[in-house]
Scaffold this active site. Structure first.
Site, short mmCIF file in Angstrom:
data_model
loop_
_atom_site.label_atom_id
_atom_site.label_comp_id
_atom_site.label_asym_id
_atom_site.label_seq_id
_atom_site.Cartn_x
_atom_site.Cartn_y
_atom_site.Cartn_z
N CYS A 21 31.44 -13.79 40.07
CA CYS A 21 31.32 -15.05 40.82
C CYS A 21 30.84 -14.90 42.32
O CYS A 21 31.68 -14.34 42.80
CB CYS A 21 32.26 -15.79 40.56
SG CYS A 21 32.53 -17.39 41.77
N CYS A 37 32.85 -16.56 44.83
CA CYS A 37 34.33 -15.73 44.92
C CYS A 37 34.43 -14.80 45.93
O CYS A 37 34.96 -14.33 46.65
CB CYS A 37 34.64 -15.48 43.63
SG CYS A 37 34.85 -16.99 42.41
#
Length: 149
Positions: free
Chosen positions: A72, A75
């Protein structure tokens, strides 16, 4: 004289032993009575399902969790800010990360639909949730506000 309300249960991020720490000594860099490692390192701790449950059920300080995944982009972008926030939020809050790829059962249990998602737990239950990447100052502000509620 110390009363039971002056003592908190704090789970060690290294060996997951539950320690009793006087609330007025949280900021004095307490060590684990079992493994003798610091109870707070000013950074997040990666938790598997067993460690997560132990911190959730045994610690008497709020637990802030970043549900994330290595693939991600947002993230990864938020990770440095999350570590900066951990340094500011500890020792009054345990700051943790759960890799939803490595521990999918926790993502399923808490119905995590987008990542990153921050969830704040108090007294063993979720009290607040915020999806999306944030900077360190916003994480600290959100976590402190949410822990008051």
């Amino acid at each position: 004289m110390t009363t039971t309300t002056d003592t908190l249960h704090i789970v060690c991020p290294h060996c997951h032993t539950t320690n009793r720490v006087r609330s007025d000594q949280l900021g004095s860099a307490p060590d684990c009575g079992s493994c003798h490692q610091p109870l707070f390192g000013g950074r997040s701790v990666a938790l598997d399902a067993q460690g997560f449950d132990r911190h959730l059920q045994r610690s008497q300080i709020p637990l802030l969790v970043d549900f994330w995944a290595p693939w991600c982009g947002p993230c990864r972008q938020m990770a440095p800010g999350y570590e900066q926030a951990a340094a500011q939020l500890e020792p009054h809050m345990r700051v943790a990360k759960v890799d939803t790829e490595a521990v999918p059962e926790l993502g399923a249990r808490y119905n995590i639909r987008s990542i990153p998602t921050l969830a704040l737990f108090k007294g063993g239950r979720e009290v607040a949730r915020q999806a999306g990447a944030m900077g360190a100052a916003d994480i600290v502000r959100w976590a402190r506000q949410a822990s008051l509620g």
